[in-house]
Design a protein around this motif. Structure first.
Motif, PDB file in Angstrom:
ATOM      1  N   SER A 294      31.427  29.628  49.388  1.00  0.00           N
ATOM      2  CA  SER A 294      31.865  30.957  49.178  1.00  0.00           C
ATOM      3  C   SER A 294      31.374  31.805  50.349  1.00  0.00           C
ATOM      4  CB  SER A 294      31.129  31.190  47.819  1.00  0.00           C
ATOM      5  OG  SER A 294      31.306  32.702  47.460  1.00  0.00           O
ATOM      6  N   ARG A 325      36.479  30.588  49.149  1.00  0.00           N
ATOM      7  CA  ARG A 325      36.918  31.632  48.765  1.00  0.00           C
ATOM      8  C   ARG A 325      36.168  32.868  49.573  1.00  0.00           C
ATOM      9  NH1 ARG A 325      33.539  34.760  45.094  1.00  0.00           N
ATOM     10  NH2 ARG A 325      31.637  33.375  44.530  1.00  0.00           N
ATOM     11  N   VAL A 326      36.881  33.922  49.809  1.00  0.00           N
ATOM     12  CA  VAL A 326      36.205  34.802  50.479  1.00  0.00           C
ATOM     13  C   VAL A 326      36.033  36.223  49.770  1.00  0.00           C
ATOM     14  CG1 VAL A 326      36.428  36.498  52.599  1.00  0.00           C
ATOM     15  CG2 VAL A 326      37.183  33.996  52.558  1.00  0.00           C
ATOM     16  N   SER A 339      40.665  31.867  53.553  1.00  0.00           N
ATOM     17  CA  SER A 339      40.280  31.401  52.547  1.00  0.00           C
ATOM     18  C   SER A 339      41.092  30.240  51.988  1.00  0.00           C
ATOM     19  CB  SER A 339      40.220  32.647  51.508  1.00  0.00           C
ATOM     20  OG  SER A 339      40.169  32.212  50.132  1.00  0.00           O
TER      21      SER A 339
END
Length: 375
Positions: A294, A325-326, A339
């Motif tokens: 993350s 995920r971004v 991402s």
């Protein structure tokens, strides 16, 4: 002339180890540019993946298996890593990781916080000392306990007792009864010293201390936090170390216990980069790729990806971050960011087959770099 690419990700916690992440990104890149000179330097910050980072970067490193008492007081199969000797360190360097010996992922049943101990970590350190290492490098991330390091110091020969000279029980529960500390039989630090890798700068006690900041993550309720705080304050009066030293509160106060032993606390990512050769590897690189599960606003606060980004940028390389995920608050200026969630279409898709999407990310980065564009 072949492009030179350095891939230095952290682990995607709970999904992929750093070495697996690096390998998948490299496989994806090679589908576009088979001739690329790719160097894999999986990273860590002292927590999970520290042994793997050294094993991948240091030729002839040897895993030394052993069985220790885990944080839940049941046997755990673990290992420490022996790095080759040299003229300055004739016994070699022992790398020991708290995460794989006393880490929170090893807790079983309902055990949390108050009873979890660092004794297994100390047993692994003792095994490295018994082998004759000249230096120790200790990663203390992902701790399960808030015992101030009394478990690990007990394994190294110290004795912690109550007012009746009876040994206190393990974990933060033992701090309730702690009144005396006897260090006369504590093992000596090796001649080459002890480096402790941590990305935490908290003091031992106080509002930003081990109990109040990290206790809730380890299952301590409000009453347990206050009892642990009081116990750590007692411990601070018994051991020869400054509880306000940055990092003393790392790993539930294990940083403080190691300071009292004579160890030196250092920034995990920076020290691992130096010890594994990443710092030198990025010089002359065309592209540097890092990543983590993350990528968010906290990633800029000294975590591994931010360190690698700065290292790559200072070397004049194009820098990219690949993450599961971004978040919207992540720092993305001047770098390529991919991402896996966006690439795959959903978080579930990315989590169900992360290696596939890591390869896709490596391929996409290679195409964007070859085209001179942005990802």
């Amino acid at each position: 002339m072949s492009r030179r690419v350095v891939i230095a990700p952290d682990s995607f916690k709970g999904t992929c180890a750093a070495g697996e992440v690096a390998g998948a990104l490299a496989d994806g890149w090679r589908t576009v540019e088979p001739s690329a000179d790719i160097e894999l330097r999986p990273m860590a910050d002292g927590g999970e993946g520290t042994l793997e980072a050294f094993a991948a970067a240091v030729p002839d490193a040897r895993r030394m298996p052993l069985r220790v008492t885990g944080p839940a007081a049941v046997p755990v199969d673990a290992s420490w890593l022996l790095l080759p000797p040299d003229d300055a360190l004739p016994g070699g360097t022992g790398v020991v990781e708290l995460a794989s010996t006393s880490g929170i992922e090893l807790l079983t049943g309902g055990l949390r916080g108050r009873d979890a101990s660092t004794i297994g970590f100390g047993q692994a350190i003792r095994a490295a000392l018994d082998h004759g290492v000249s230096r120790l490098v200790l990663g203390i991330g992902s701790s399960a306990s808030t015992d101030g390091g009394i478990g690990l110091l007990t394994a190294l020969g110290a004795r912690f007792t109550d007012e009746y000279d009876v040994s206190v029980p393990p974990g933060a529960a033992g701090l309730d009864e702690l009144r005396k500390a006897d260090l006369t039989r504590l093992r000596a630090v090796p001649d080459g010293g002890v480096l402790v890798l941590t990305d935490v700068t908290n003091a031992l006690t106080g509002p930003e201390g081990a109990a109040r900041v990290f206790g809730p993550q380890k299952g301590l309720d409000d009453g347990g936090i206050e009892r642990a705080e009081a116990g750590l304050e007692r411990l601070a009066g018994l051991l020869p170390a400054d509880p306000d030293t940055p990092g003393a509160g790392a790993a539930g106060g294990a940083g403080f216990g190691l300071l009292a032993w004579g160890a030196r606390l250092v920034g995990g990512a920076a020290e691992i980069a130096e010890l594994t050769g990443l710092t030198g590897a990025v010089h002359g690189a065309d592209v540097v790729i890092t990543g983590e599960g993350s990528y968010d606003g906290q990633s800029a606060g000294g975590k591994t990806p931010s360190f690698v980004v700065e290292l790559g940028a200072s070397a004049g390389a194009r820098v990219a971050v690949v993450a599961g995920r971004v978040d919207d608050d992540a720092e993305t200026d001047g770098i390529d960011v991919i991402s896996l969630t966006a690439l795959s279409g959903s978080a579930d898709a990315a989590l169900s087959d992360p290696v596939r999407w890591l390869r896709a990310a490596g391929e996409r980065l290679a195409r964007d770099v070859a085209a001179g564009g942005e990802s």
